[in-house]
Design a protein around this motif. Structure first.
Motif, PDB file in Angstrom:
ATOM      1  N   GLY A   1       0.821  -1.213   0.000  1.00  0.00           N
ATOM      2  CA  GLY A   1       0.000   0.000   0.000  1.00  0.00           C
ATOM      3  C   GLY A   1       0.849   1.254   0.000  1.00  0.00           C
ATOM      4  N   PHE A   2       1.926   1.230   0.761  1.00  0.00           N
ATOM      5  CA  PHE A   2       2.829   2.388   0.802  1.00  0.00           C
ATOM      6  C   PHE A   2       3.447   2.636  -0.573  1.00  0.00           C
TER       7      PHE A   2
ATOM      8  N   VAL B   1      -0.687   7.313   4.105  1.00  0.00           N
ATOM      9  CA  VAL B   1      -1.431   6.700   5.208  1.00  0.00           C
ATOM     10  C   VAL B   1      -2.627   5.895   4.691  1.00  0.00           C
ATOM     11  N   ALA B   2      -3.443   6.485   3.836  1.00  0.00           N
ATOM     12  CA  ALA B   2      -4.663   5.812   3.367  1.00  0.00           C
ATOM     13  C   ALA B   2      -4.364   4.481   2.690  1.00  0.00           C
ATOM     14  N   TYR B   3      -3.424   4.479   1.747  1.00  0.00           N
ATOM     15  CA  TYR B   3      -3.131   3.245   1.019  1.00  0.00           C
ATOM     16  C   TYR B   3      -2.359   2.242   1.877  1.00  0.00           C
ATOM     17  N   THR B   4      -1.500   2.728   2.757  1.00  0.00           N
ATOM     18  CA  THR B   4      -0.774   1.825   3.648  1.00  0.00           C
ATOM     19  C   THR B   4      -1.743   1.070   4.547  1.00  0.00           C
TER      20      THR B   4
ATOM     21  N   VAL C   1      -4.670   0.041   4.017  1.00  0.00           N
ATOM     22  CA  VAL C   1      -5.412  -1.035   3.352  1.00  0.00           C
ATOM     23  C   VAL C   1      -4.782  -2.388   3.697  1.00  0.00           C
ATOM     24  N   GLY C   2      -3.478  -2.396   3.901  1.00  0.00           N
ATOM     25  CA  GLY C   2      -2.762  -3.624   4.239  1.00  0.00           C
ATOM     26  C   GLY C   2      -3.182  -4.258   5.551  1.00  0.00           C
ATOM     27  N   VAL C   3      -3.893  -3.528   6.391  1.00  0.00           N
ATOM     28  CA  VAL C   3      -4.391  -4.088   7.651  1.00  0.00           C
ATOM     29  C   VAL C   3      -5.419  -5.194   7.362  1.00  0.00           C
ATOM     30  N   ALA C   4      -5.844  -5.318   6.120  1.00  0.00           N
ATOM     31  CA  ALA C   4      -6.740  -6.420   5.727  1.00  0.00           C
ATOM     32  C   ALA C   4      -6.175  -7.764   6.167  1.00  0.00           C
ATOM     33  N   GLY C   5      -4.860  -7.852   6.258  1.00  0.00           N
ATOM     34  CA  GLY C   5      -4.199  -9.086   6.667  1.00  0.00           C
ATOM     35  C   GLY C   5      -4.491  -9.503   8.093  1.00  0.00           C
ATOM     36  N   VAL C   6      -5.247  -8.730   8.821  1.00  0.00           N
ATOM     37  CA  VAL C   6      -5.591  -9.069  10.203  1.00  0.00           C
ATOM     38  C   VAL C   6      -6.368 -10.393  10.266  1.00  0.00           C
ATOM     39  N   THR C   7      -7.015 -10.776   9.171  1.00  0.00           N
ATOM     40  CA  THR C   7      -7.774 -12.031   9.159  1.00  0.00           C
ATOM     41  C   THR C   7      -7.001 -13.166   8.469  1.00  0.00           C
TER      42      THR C   7
ATOM     43  N   GLY D   1      -9.576  -3.192   5.996  1.00  0.00           N
ATOM     44  CA  GLY D   1      -8.565  -2.393   5.309  1.00  0.00           C
ATOM     45  C   GLY D   1      -9.176  -1.253   4.506  1.00  0.00           C
ATOM     46  N   GLY D   2     -10.256  -1.548   3.787  1.00  0.00           N
ATOM     47  CA  GLY D   2     -10.935  -0.523   2.997  1.00  0.00           C
ATOM     48  C   GLY D   2     -11.547   0.556   3.869  1.00  0.00           C
ATOM     49  N   PHE D   3     -12.128   0.150   5.005  1.00  0.00           N
ATOM     50  CA  PHE D   3     -12.724   1.124   5.919  1.00  0.00           C
ATOM     51  C   PHE D   3     -11.657   2.078   6.475  1.00  0.00           C
ATOM     52  N   LEU D   4     -10.488   1.551   6.792  1.00  0.00           N
ATOM     53  CA  LEU D   4      -9.419   2.423   7.310  1.00  0.00           C
ATOM     54  C   LEU D   4      -9.006   3.456   6.255  1.00  0.00           C
TER      55      LEU D   4
END
Length: 185
Positions: free
Chosen positions: A58-59, A84-87, A89-95, A122-125
């Motif tokens: 994302g970065f 920040v916004a695109y980075t 998105v990578g939090v999607a990996g939480v699942t 990730g999209g919501f963030l």
């Protein structure tokens, strides 16, 4: 350099570039933002390499978008909207653990649920960052008499919600039809 680390960095670079290209293809909104599949490569990396792999991708995507013609009002707005916004998105990996567990059990329904929930997170963030940026930096675009927060909420939702749904659908189709793509060899 260790083979796995090299593979990660190569995938980050390639999928970050693909994310940038996908951001150029889609329905552009008049005042910025667009419905694209730019989150797809970021989410794919988040589900292949975890949160850090997704965030790095994302970065890279955000940096490329900024360098290749991003809309900049000031450095803080640029950092929020691109880095920040695109980075995040990578939090999607939480699942990811849930996804891999579901894959091991052969439970495609659970795989889809893990992918959709991770992609939505990730999209919501990303949406949240654009929403905040809209309030702080783009208040002048709000119609007369409409609260700025409502304008930013609706405007960013108009392209972010379809983009999140598209990314979730395509990622689900990709990983349920070719689950071997989750493996890093």
């Amino acid at each position: 350099m260790e083979r796995k680390k090299l593979q990660l960095l190569l995938e980050v670079a390639i999928l970050g570039a693909i994310s940038f290209v996908l951001d150029q293809i889609g329905f552009k909104m008049p005042q910025g933002g667009s419905v694209t599949l730019s989150m797809l490569p970021i989410v794919i990396m988040a589900f292949r390499w975890g949160i850090m792999g997704g965030m790095l991708t994302g970065f890279v995507s955000g940096v490329l978008q900024l360098l290749m013609g991003g809309f900049v009002l000031n450095p803080i707005q640029a950092a929020l909207d691109y880095f920040v916004a695109y980075t995040l998105v990578g939090v999607a990996g939480v699942t990811l653990a849930w996804l891999l567990s579901s894959k091991a059990k052969g439970n495609k329904g659970s795989m889809v649920t893990a992918i959709v929930i991770g992609t939505v997170i990730g999209g919501f963030l990303r949406y949240l960052i654009h929403f905040i940026g809209g309030i702080v930096f783009f208040a002048s675009y709000a119609p007369e008499g409409q609260p700025v927060w409502l304008y930013s909420l609706l405007y960013n939702a108009s392209y972010m919600i379809p983009a999140i749904i598209l990314a979730a659908i395509v990622t689900s189709l990709l990983f349920t039809t070719a689950p071997r793509l989750l493996e890093r060899k």
